[in-house]
Scaffold this motif. Structure first.
Motif, short mmCIF file in Angstrom:
data_model
loop_
_atom_site.label_atom_id
_atom_site.label_comp_id
_atom_site.label_asym_id
_atom_site.label_seq_id
_atom_site.Cartn_x
_atom_site.Cartn_y
_atom_site.Cartn_z
N MET A 144 0.91 -1.27 0.01
CA MET A 144 0.31 -0.07 0.67
C MET A 144 0.91 0.97 0.08
O MET A 144 1.98 1.28 0.48
N GLY A 145 0.46 1.90 -1.37
CA GLY A 145 1.54 3.23 -0.95
C GLY A 145 0.26 4.24 -0.17
O GLY A 145 -0.30 4.21 -0.47
N ASP A 146 0.75 5.37 0.51
CA ASP A 146 0.12 6.75 1.12
C ASP A 146 1.63 8.07 0.59
O ASP A 146 2.48 7.68 1.85
N SER A 147 0.73 8.80 -0.57
CA SER A 147 2.11 8.93 -0.83
C SER A 147 1.01 10.58 -1.21
O SER A 147 0.01 11.08 -1.03
N ILE A 148 2.20 12.11 -1.25
CA ILE A 148 2.01 13.24 -1.12
C ILE A 148 2.68 13.32 -2.40
O ILE A 148 3.79 13.26 -3.47
N PHE A 149 1.65 13.96 -3.79
CA PHE A 149 2.13 15.05 -4.66
C PHE A 149 2.00 15.99 -4.98
O PHE A 149 0.63 16.85 -4.55
N VAL A 150 2.64 17.06 -5.33
CA VAL A 150 2.75 18.67 -5.47
C VAL A 150 2.70 18.94 -6.70
O VAL A 150 3.88 18.32 -7.85
N ARG A 151 1.75 19.26 -7.11
CA ARG A 151 1.02 20.50 -8.81
C ARG A 151 2.54 21.11 -8.72
O ARG A 151 3.11 22.27 -8.01
N VAL A 152 2.94 21.16 -10.27
CA VAL A 152 4.21 22.36 -10.34
C VAL A 152 4.44 22.38 -12.00
O VAL A 152 3.74 21.93 -12.25
N ASP A 153 4.96 23.46 -12.13
CA ASP A 153 5.18 24.09 -13.62
C ASP A 153 5.84 23.35 -14.05
O ASP A 153 6.93 23.89 -12.98
N THR A 154 6.08 22.74 -14.73
CA THR A 154 7.58 21.94 -15.45
C THR A 154 8.64 22.36 -15.79
O THR A 154 9.44 22.37 -15.64
N GLU A 155 8.17 23.81 -16.82
CA GLU A 155 9.31 24.60 -16.95
C GLU A 155 9.96 25.36 -15.86
O GLU A 155 11.50 25.91 -15.79
N GLN A 156 9.50 26.10 -14.61
CA GLN A 156 10.44 26.23 -13.91
C GLN A 156 10.68 25.41 -13.14
O GLN A 156 11.82 25.40 -12.46
#
Length: 164
Positions: A144-156
């Motif tokens: 089981m995974g319990d993770s955090i993902f962050v929205r980003v601007d890929t160029e930055q």
């Protein structure tokens, strides 16, 4: 199982080169994620090749972590598109990166058994999404995974990475 014939990866990022989920990486795993018919979960299936063996007849834990990471990331991005009432093929593209990756290995994962990944966003706080991802070998929950993902601007993000 899914409400679409084309995976999230092939729809949103057909030129993707990520080793785990990039459609355009000739050496990658080519993980394919789809919304489940329930509209809550994102599903994927993967059959590990024998080269991903850890102990005899067991799947290497690092492969399981990679599957959870990529599939969970696509779950977070698909969720973000839904919250904005947008199709995953729409621009500008939504991208997320792994903020933290947590894996709990519950039972040994046997080789030779198709793996099913079942993920959903459990919590959303602005740019961050918490994703819970279950890994099944057949009908048996093995990780089981319990993770955090962050929205980003890929160029930055790329600019920051190369300025160090």
């Amino acid at each position: 199982m899914s409400t679409h014939d084309t995976s999230l990866q092939d729809t949103a990022a057909p030129e993707g080169v990520c080793y785990g989920c990039g459609s355009n990486n000739p050496h990658g795993l080519h993980i394919k994620s789809f919304w489940h018919d329930d509209g809550v979960h994102v599903m994927a299936e993967y059959m590990p090749d024998t080269k991903y063996c850890g102990w005899p007849d067991l799947v290497y834990g690092g492969l399981i972590a990679m599957l959870v990471d990529c599939h969970s990331n696509w779950t977070a991005m698909a969720y973000q598109y839904r919250m904005e009432h947008r199709d995953v093929a729409s621009l500008p593209r939504i991208s997320c990166v792994t903020g933290s990756l947590g894996i709990k290995f519950i039972k040994p994962t046997p080789m030779g058994v198709p793996l099913t990944l079942r993920a959903k966003v459990e919590g959303d706080v602005g740019r961050k999404s918490r994703v819970i991802c279950e890994v099944y070998a057949g009908d048996v929950l093995t990780a089981m995974g319990d993770s955090i993902f962050v929205r980003v601007d890929t160029e930055q993000l790329a600019a920051a990475a190369h300025s160090q």
